[in-house]
Design a protein around this motif. Structure first.
Motif, short mmCIF file in Angstrom:
data_model
loop_
_atom_site.label_atom_id
_atom_site.label_comp_id
_atom_site.label_asym_id
_atom_site.label_seq_id
_atom_site.Cartn_x
_atom_site.Cartn_y
_atom_site.Cartn_z
N UNK A 3 0.86 -1.19 0.00
CA UNK A 3 0.00 0.00 0.00
C UNK A 3 0.89 1.24 0.00
N UNK A 4 0.60 2.16 -0.93
CA UNK A 4 1.35 3.42 -0.97
C UNK A 4 0.87 4.36 0.14
N UNK A 5 1.83 5.00 0.78
CA UNK A 5 1.52 5.94 1.87
C UNK A 5 2.13 7.30 1.52
N UNK A 6 1.34 8.36 1.62
CA UNK A 6 1.81 9.69 1.27
C UNK A 6 2.60 10.31 2.43
N UNK A 7 3.27 11.42 2.11
CA UNK A 7 4.03 12.13 3.14
C UNK A 7 3.12 12.67 4.24
N UNK A 8 1.92 13.09 3.88
CA UNK A 8 0.98 13.62 4.87
C UNK A 8 0.63 12.54 5.88
N UNK A 9 0.44 11.30 5.41
CA UNK A 9 0.12 10.21 6.33
C UNK A 9 1.31 9.88 7.24
N UNK A 10 2.51 9.86 6.66
CA UNK A 10 3.69 9.53 7.45
C UNK A 10 3.88 10.53 8.58
N UNK A 11 3.58 11.79 8.34
CA UNK A 11 3.78 12.82 9.35
C UNK A 11 2.57 13.01 10.26
N UNK A 12 1.52 12.27 10.02
CA UNK A 12 0.35 12.36 10.90
C UNK A 12 0.65 11.64 12.22
N UNK A 13 0.36 12.25 13.35
CA UNK A 13 0.66 11.60 14.64
C UNK A 13 -0.23 10.40 14.93
N UNK A 14 -1.29 10.21 14.14
CA UNK A 14 -2.22 9.12 14.41
C UNK A 14 -2.05 7.95 13.44
N UNK A 15 -1.08 8.03 12.54
CA UNK A 15 -1.00 7.02 11.49
C UNK A 15 -0.63 5.65 12.04
N UNK A 16 0.34 5.56 12.92
CA UNK A 16 0.76 4.26 13.46
C UNK A 16 -0.40 3.60 14.20
#
Length: 795
Positions: A624-637
């Motif tokens: 699954x591709x993940x964007x930079x916005x998702x990587x930097x979101x504090x809730x992504x993990x």
């Protein structure tokens, strides 16, 4: 012949004379104290106090007279007529009560003098009635002139006594009135005694019914005892009244001092008392205010007349402090009664805090609270003024719209305090680049606007360049984000004739600057309007695409180069717009990332891909591709962990693909997120390797499990020596780092053969399968052959 005055030294007992004077003084003081209580009482209580005062005063006058008569020993038989003696007591009480009642009930100076005169006549009436009761063996003769003098003395001194008693409170202030009443009684008695001459006559005998001196002494003793009782009661009442008055005064002073407003009691222009707040306001000790002039603190005849002419209504004025400073105040004057006399109570309210609050409200109405810059309303007014000025002098006017790049990420990653600090820094930096004819305003959020009169468009362009360079040079705090912005420029009157259109066009140019790489500026062009409108419509529809079911996933197989077996799939997002049809991911993905809709869309993709993969009997991987916005979101993990738990997908089957651009803006945050994902057990692949920045550094720093070579390097790898050299280098790098390499974009057998010869681990492209619904690959996911038209023909 015996003259009483002439016999004063030889025929009087001075001990009894002194006693008479003492009884008279006690009676006078008692009467004055009781009258003071009567003045303050009302109704029946006032009548009672007057009756007691009349009894004390009349008894004192009567006792003084007869004690003094007992002190007189003429040497001839004498006695006292019972009826006349008793009548003299009644006359004394009645006339004393009449005079006191007149002075108290009517009130005022005139009534006090008239009442005192009546009291003096009562003294005279009692005296001459008592002398008529004096029965002596001889003849009594009267001197009319001396009798007249005695009457005058009694009336004048009696009037003076009640006039002096008017308004007097407290024992010390009542002593002058008591002394005058004492003089009225004593002077009348001894002057009147000087008017009588007794001629002894042996042929006359004292009446058998006359009361002897001894019996009179008993009556006088009883009267004196009554006076003593009344005096004691009057003294006790006076002490109680003084204590009560003191407590009341202390309570009133405490209440006055507790008031926040300044309070002043004055008579005319003279300050009688002031509370602590007023003393603090004028900057003087509280004790030093009594007796000063109120006009010394309230300067200006107009202000004083305004306050005095509008009682009970607030008037704004200025108070002068001790150092001469004028303080704005609100003054209210109200008439009051103080100490039995009319006064004025003046309330003074300090307006400095209110004026400051009004000034602050006025400032906030036209300025931004955070940065102190002009707000949208003020900018609009200034823009209207500058447009009229530009028309008058034939100049141009440039409107520059600024928008911070990825400002939401700053708030999400570093907190709103850091975001606010960045906005304040932008305000300061931009303001420093402007001159007096230009202005900057904060329109809201991270939007700023600059207004700059100019002669040529190039001047606006140079201003934009200076602003961008100043913002780039602004050093962020240690570990903090760098300021990045884009600028759009619209010109008046070239681009628009109205304020709203001018701002809209500058905003359109800003969108163009963002879409063309950010960190730059663009002038408005007419064709931009159509493009921006289309982009905004697409952005609006994109926000609702997931909810409307317009999004779906397709899957592209990933193949082992050595065996040719499918080892997994990459989930790819597709959007079928109800009117536009299929929209390319290259178009809508950047829009989703800029508008933050990528978070909602990315969550849907992750859930849908994991849900689908969890149903496959064959445990193939899913990428699954993940964007930079998702990587930097504090809730992504946390989201990834939740999805794995809910779908039941094994963590090692999920592969997250991250591009190098997602690592550049905040490497520390990205590294933390990737390590947390690794701790969940899933794998991480570097997507589009070779197209980003510092690839080798990223491979060393970040915990990648796979490298994906971008398809631009794989294309024509069999015929282009430079491309082949790059791919060989990447494959060698992967072997050296122990990382498997997957080549994307494989479309020909020759490309596949080259990869096999160079021992590439895996491949993905149209040669192995085009992106399709997962049902087309059921033979790989479920071990069954999909039902297609070609399979039907073979059957």
């Amino acid at each position: 012949m015996l003259a009483v005055v002439g016999c004063l030294a030889e025929a009087h007992d001075f001990r009894l004379v002194a006693l008479a004077a003492a009884i008279c003084a006690l009676s006078a003081l008692t009467t004055v104290c009781l009258v003071s209580h009567a003045r303050r009482a009302e109704g029946w209580a006032q009548g009672g106090w007057l009756a007691v005062a009349a009894t004390a005063g009349g008894s004192g006058i009567w006792a003084t007279h007869f004690i003094a008569m007992l002190a007189f020993a003429p040497g001839v038989p004498s006695g006292y007529d019972v009826a006349l003696t008793g009548l003299s007591l009644v006359i004394a009480v009645a006339l004393a009560g009449s005079g006191l009642s007149l002075a108290v009930l009517v009130g005022g100076k005139v009534a006090a003098w008239v009442g005192g005169a009546v009291l003096g006549l009562g003294i005279a009436a009692m005296h001459y009635t008592g002398m008529a009761a004096y029965d002596v063996a001889g003849h009594k003769a009267w001197d009319p002139a001396i009798v007249g003098a005695s009457l005058a003395l009694g009336g004048v001194l009696g009037g003076a006594a009640l006039a002096a008693q008017l308004g007097a409170r407290g024992l010390a202030r009542q002593l002058p009135a008591a002394l005058l009443l004492l003089l009225a009684i004593c002077s009348h008695h001894f002057v009147a005694m000087g008017a009588v001459t007794v001629t002894p006559d042996p042929t006359l005998a004292v009446s058998a019914s006359a009361v002897p001196n001894a019996w009179l002494a008993v009556a006088v003793a009883l009267a004196s005892f009554a006076i003593l009782l009344l005096a004691g009661a009057a003294l006790a009442l006076d002490v109680r009244d003084r204590r009560h008055s003191k407590l009341e005064a202390e309570r009133l002073h405490s209440l006055a001092n507790a008031a926040v407003e300044g309070l002043v009691v004055c008579t005319g222009d003279t300050v009688v008392s002031a509370n602590r707040s007023f003393a603090k306001l004028v900057g003087l000790p509280q004790a030093a205010l009594a007796g000063t002039a109120l006009s010394a603190y309230l300067p200006g005849d107009a202000a004083w007349l305004a306050v005095a002419g509008q009682p009970e209504r607030p008037v704004e004025a200025e108070i002068r402090q001790a150092d001469g400073t004028l303080v704005p105040v609100e003054v209210i004057m109200q008439p009051v009664e103080h100490a039995g006399r009319p006064h004025y109570a003046v309330a003074v309210r300090d307006l400095r805090a209110r004026r400051q609050a009004e000034s602050q409200i006025q400032f906030l109405a036209h300025h931004d609270a955070l940065t102190g810059l002009a707000n949208r309303a003020s900018f609009g007014k200034r823009l209207d003024q500058e447009m009229r000025a530009a028309d008058a002098c034939g100049r141009k006017l440039a409107v520059l719209c600024l928008d911070l790049d990825r400002f939401k990420e700053v708030n999400d990653l570093f907190g709103h305090a850091t975001g606010d600090a960045m906005l304040e820094s932008v305000a300061c930096i931009v303001s420093d680049e402007l001159d007096d004819a230009q202005m900057v305003a904060r329109l809201g959020g991270d939007e700023f606007a600059v207004l700059a009169p100019c002669d040529r468009p190039s001047e606006a362009g140079r201003l934009a360049e200076r602003i961008l360079e100043a913002l780039r040079s602004g050093r962020p705090d240690a570990g903090g984000p760098q300021i990045a912005t884009s600028i759009g420029i619209a010109l008046y009157p070239d681009d628009a004739q109205e304020r709203a259109a001018l701002l809209s066009y500058a905003d359109t140019a800003l969108y163009r600057a963002k879409s063309e790489g950010r960190g730059t500026y663009r002038f408005f062009e007419a064709r931009m309007g159509v493009e921006v409108r289309e982009r905004r419509l697409l952005e609006h529809d994109l926000r609702h695409a997931v909810a409307r079911g317009e999004m779906h996933l397709v899957y592209q197989p990933q193949t082992d180069v050595g065996s040719g077996a499918v080892i997994g799939f990459e989930a790819l997002l597709r959007w079928k717009h109800p009117e536009r049809g299929f929209v390319s991911p290259a178009v809508f993905i950047p829009i989703a990332e800029e508008s933050d809709a990528i978070l909602r869309i990315g969550e849907w993709v992750l859930r849908e891909a994991c849900r689908e993969a969890a149903t496959w009997p064959h445990p193939l991987s899913i990428a699954v591709n993940v964007s930079a916005v998702q990587i930097h979101s504090p809730h992504f993990v946390g989201l990834v962990h939740e999805v794995l738990l809910k779908t039941g997908l094994a963590a090692h089957r999920l592969e997250v693909e991250v591009t190098e651009t997602a690592l550049i803006s905040d490497p520390n945050r990205a590294l933390l997120t990737l390590r947390q994902l690794k701790s969940l057990g899933l794998r991480i692949a570097m997507d589009d390797f070779g197209t980003g920045y510092s690839s080798l550094s990223n491979l060393r720093s970040f915990p990648f499990d796979k490298i994906k070579i971008d398809g631009s390097f794989v294309r024509s790898v069999d015929s282009n020596e430079q491309t082949a050299a790059i791919v060989r280098s990447v494959l060698g790098l992967g072997r050296g780092l122990g990382l498997p390499v997957l080549a994307e974009g494989v479309e020909t057998e020759a490309e596949f053969g080259f990869l096999a010869a160079e021992q590439c681990h895996a491949a993905q492209g149209y040669l192995m399968g085009r992106p399709s619904p997962i049902g087309q690959f059921s033979q790989h996911t479920h071990g069954t052959v999909p039902v297609t038209d070609e399979n039907r023909k073979r059957a």
